[in-house]
Scaffold this active site. Structure first.
Site, PDB file in Angstrom:
ATOM      1  N   LYS A 175      -6.120 -41.380  95.708  1.00 51.00           N
ATOM      2  CA  LYS A 175      -6.191 -40.676  96.989  1.00 51.00           C
ATOM      3  C   LYS A 175      -5.851 -41.624  98.146  1.00 51.00           C
ATOM      4  O   LYS A 175      -5.204 -41.228  99.126  1.00 51.00           O
ATOM      5  CB  LYS A 175      -7.577 -40.072  97.199  1.00 51.00           C
ATOM      6  CG  LYS A 175      -7.744 -39.300  98.521  1.00 51.00           C
ATOM      7  CD  LYS A 175      -6.769 -38.137  98.633  1.00 51.00           C
ATOM      8  CE  LYS A 175      -6.881 -37.409  99.970  1.00 51.00           C
ATOM      9  NZ  LYS A 175      -8.096 -36.583 100.092  1.00 51.00           N
ATOM     10  N   LYS A 243     -11.142 -41.788 109.639  1.00 56.08           N
ATOM     11  CA  LYS A 243     -12.094 -42.273 108.635  1.00 56.08           C
ATOM     12  C   LYS A 243     -11.371 -42.716 107.374  1.00 56.08           C
ATOM     13  O   LYS A 243     -11.644 -43.789 106.816  1.00 56.08           O
ATOM     14  CB  LYS A 243     -13.118 -41.167 108.324  1.00 56.08           C
ATOM     15  CG  LYS A 243     -14.159 -41.513 107.271  1.00 56.08           C
ATOM     16  CD  LYS A 243     -13.788 -41.032 105.870  1.00 56.08           C
ATOM     17  CE  LYS A 243     -13.773 -39.524 105.750  1.00 56.08           C
ATOM     18  NZ  LYS A 243     -13.494 -39.084 104.358  1.00 56.08           N
TER      19      LYS A 243
END
Length: 298
Positions: A175, A243
Site C-alpha cells: 500500500k 497522514k
C-alpha cells in the site's frame, strides 16, 4: 464456518459504506460497528445489523473486516476496551484490516491477536475509493498466512482483485508503494491541469485524448475532471493523504531510501492542510497551483 460466512464490519464511514453496500447486495449477512452513531444509522438503513462494540461484532461474525482512519484507531478496535481482544473463542475467525497503517504495528497487532484470541489476521489495504468498494472493483493488497488468504478469497473476489503479497505486513508495504505512485501523481495531474488551463485548451478532453497512450490511466480519468470542475467534495480527505505521506516518508527514512517525488507531494499536502483545507478531497491540491480558493460542495 458455513459456506456463506457472516461478515462483521468495523468502520462504517465513506469506505465502510461502500464495502457494506456491496456485501449486502451480494447476499452476505453483515454486522457492523462505528463510534459515530450517524454512520451506524446509515448502515442500518442499508441492511447492516448494528452491534454495540467491536467485540460484539467479532462474537457474532466469522470474518471481521476493519476499515478505520488510523493506526491508533486499528489498535483501539483490536486491543482497546470492547475490542476484539475480549473475544474468548476466536479459533476459526479471521480479521481482515483494510486500513492503511504502520507496518511494524500491524505485525505486532497480528501476533497479539493470534496469541490472545486464536484469530487469524490479514492486512489487506485497498486502493480505489468508496465507489470502487461499492462496485466490487477494489485493488486489494494482502499480507498473511497463505491458507488464511485462500480461505477469504471468495469474499475478497466480491470486493475486487485480491493479491497475496507475502506474510503479515506485506499488504501494508504494498500500500505504501501504491501511495507513492498515486499521491505523487495527484500533484503531477494538478500541474498538468494548470498547464492546460494556461494554454487555454479544453482540459476536460485530456483523459479521452490521451487514453490510448502512456499517459492514460484510471487515476487521470477519475481525478482530472474533478480538478477541472473544482469538485473537492471528499471521496477521501486531504488530511488522510498527508497522514499516508508521513507514513511513507517514515518508512523510506527507516530504509535509507530517497523518495524526492513523494517528498514534494508531502510538502504540497502539508501546505494544503495548513491552509485549513484538510477536510477537502485530495483533488484540492490543484488549488495551490491555480490560486483557486476551494470550497466544499454541498
Amino acid at each position: 464456518m458455513t459456506n456463506t460466512p457472516i461478515i462483521g464490519f468495523i468502520g462504517l464511514g465513506k469506505m465502510g459504506a461502500g464495502f457494506t453496500s456491496r456485501l449486502v447486495e451480494s447476499g452476505y449477512s453483515v454486522i457492523g460497528y462505528d463510534i459515530d452513531d450517524t454512520c451506524c444509522q446509515a448502515a442500518r438503513a442499508r441492511g447492516v445489523d448494528i452491534a454495540e462494540s467491536p467485540a460484539q461484532v467479532a462474537e457474532r461474525a466469522d470474518i471481521i473486516q476493519v476499515c478505520v482512519i488510523s493506526t491508533t484507531a486499528v489498535e483501539a478496535v483490536l486491543l482497546g476496551e470492547g475490542g476484539l481482544i475480549e473475544v474468548t473463542q476466536g479459533q476459526g475467525k479471521t480479521v481482515i484490516d483494510h486500513s492503511t497503517t504502520e507496518l511494524e504495528t500491524t505485525r505486532r497487532l497480528a501476533k497479539t491477536l493470534m496469541e490472545r484470541t486464536g484469530m487469524q489476521f490479514v492486512d489487506a489495504p485497498v486502493s480505489g475509493g468508496p465507489g470502487a468498494a461499492a462496485e466490487g472493483r477494489l485493488a486489494i493488497m494482502a499480507g498473511g498466512d497463505q491458507a488464511a488468504i485462500e480461505a477469504i478469497q471468495p469474499l475478497m473476489s466480491t470486493l475486487g482483485k485480491c493479491t497475496r503479497m507475502g506474510e503479515v505486513g506485506a499488504g501494508q508495504a504494498t500500500k505504501l508503494i501504491n501511495q507513492a505512485l498515486v499521491l505523487s501523481n495527484y500533484c503531477v495531474i494538478a500541474e498538468a491541469c494548470n498547464l492546460g488551463n494556461r494554454f487555454g485548451i479544453d482540459v476536460s478532453k485530456i483523459p479521452d485524448a490521451l487514453s490510448s497512450g502512456y499517459a492514460g490511466s484510471n487515476l487521470l480519468n477519475d481525478l482530472l475532471p474533478r480538478m477541472v470542475e473544482n469538485d473537492f467534495e471528499p471521496r477521501g480527505y486531504a488530511r488522510q493523504i498527508l497522514k499516508d505521506l508521513h507514513m511513507l516518508q517514515d518508512a523510506a527514512n527507516a530504509l535509507n531510501v530517497s523518495m524526492p517525488m513523494a517528498g514534494t507531494a508531502n510538502s504540497l499536502y502539508s501546505m494544503l492542510v495548513s491552509q485549513g483545507k484538510g477536510e477537502l478531497d485530495g483533488a484540492a491540491i490543484v488549488s495551490l497551483l491555480e490560486g483557486v480558493t476551494p470550497e466544499r460542495t454541498s
